[in-house]
Design an enzyme around this catalytic site. Structure first.
Site, PDB file in Angstrom:
ATOM      1  CE1 TYR A 132     -27.266   5.429  42.200  1.00 15.16           C
ATOM      2  CE2 TYR A 132     -27.434   7.774  42.737  1.00 15.16           C
ATOM      3  CZ  TYR A 132     -27.046   7.094  41.602  1.00 15.16           C
ATOM      4  OH  TYR A 132     -26.607   6.386  40.122  1.00 15.16           O
ATOM      5  CE  LYS A 136     -23.801   5.387  42.592  1.00 13.77           C
ATOM      6  NZ  LYS A 136     -23.009   4.506  41.756  1.00 13.77           N
TER       7      LYS A 136
END
Ligand SMILES: NC(=O)c1ccc[n+]([C@@H]2O[C@H](COP(=O)([O-])OP(=O)(O)OC[C@H]3O[C@@H](n4cnc5c(N)ncnc54)[C@H](OP(=O)(O)O)[C@@H]3O)[C@@H](O)[C@H]2O)c1
Length: 226
Positions: A132, A136
């Site tokens: 994740y 990002k």
């Protein structure tokens, strides 16, 4: 907040039933018009036509907010590269894909704001959520370059990096002092758009936390369980 200012809104999301409910709610709150369209972030081939349709329908677009994402269980990504790729696509590649089309449309328009919700997780890879975080982080770096490019056309690019926010994404987590409500983060986003900021942690105290976390040497960081 934009509905109460009588804005024209165009919503893209994958759950058509909820889109319809939210549309009705926004009309009651004062929106002048609410258009909706189904959107699957990972159907990359649909992106160009969807973005063009939204811009054509609205005529002029003042603000684009990109807010989709998913928080995978890191261990599932460790065990399955296809899961990792899907999560990278949802949180990273799909955002870059739609931003590529939105940037070109905004550049022609010569005005507007593109706001993207990334995350503090993109500032430093941690064993507990680095798939994740990597996605990002990729988007944040993309936004830095996009911001420089579009500043020549009068288009503002804003990277919002929230910390912990109490939303459906984090429903399973124990909440504590560092947690923010989505309404608070929404207020910060709207203010930052109005101030034409390029970047903001949300809430702002995450700047101090992440400055410390980013400054820990790798040899020490690798021994910490975060
Ligand atoms: N909550 C936090 O602590 C936190 C912290 C930092 C950053 N963020 C970021 O904040 C943004 C908003 O998240 P949230 O916290 O509000 O969580 P959320 O309520 O789960 O919202 C995420 C949204 O993304 C949508 N989505 C996921 N995959 C999609 C796909 N393939 N196509 C289309 N839509 C898709 C979900 O749709 P469905 O409802 O249909 O599943 C959901 O509406 C995300 O970018 C998230 O990464 C959240």
């Amino acid at each position: 907040m934009y509905a109460s200012e009588k804005a024209n809104l165009y919503l893209l999301a994958r759950n058509e039933e909820r889109l319809s409910l939210i549309k009705n709610d926004l009309m009651v709150r004062g929106a002048s018009a609410v258009y909706t369209h189904p959107f699957d972030a990972n159907d990359f081939e649909s992106h160009k036509a969807l973005m063009e349709e939204a811009f054509t329908t609205l005529g002029k677009v003042d603000v684009v907010l990109v807010a989709h994402g998913s928080l995978p269980i890191q261990e599932e990504c460790n065990a399955d590269s296809l899961k990792t790729i899907t999560e990278m696509n949802t949180n990273g590649v799909s955002v870059v894909s739609i931003l590529t089309h939105i940037a070109n449309l905004m550049e022609l328009q010569k005005s507007g704001n593109i706001t993207v919700i990334t995350s503090v997780a993109g500032d430093r890879g941690r064993q507990s959520n680095y798939v994740y975080g990597a996605a990002k982080g990729m988007v944040s770096t993309f936004l830095q370059g996009l911001s420089q490019r579009l500043s020549k056309s009068g288009v503002h690019v804003l990277d919002i990096k929230p910390g912990f926010v109490d939303t459906p994404m984090t429903v399973e987590f124990d909440k504590g002092a560092l947690w923010a409500k989505p309404e608070k983060v929404a207020e910060i986003i709207k203010k930052r758009i109005e101030k034409k900021s390029n970047f903001s942690y949300a809430p702002a105290f995450w700047f101090f936390i992440m400055t410390i976390i980013k400054s820990v040497p790798r040899t020490i960081f690798d021994k910490v369980k975060l």
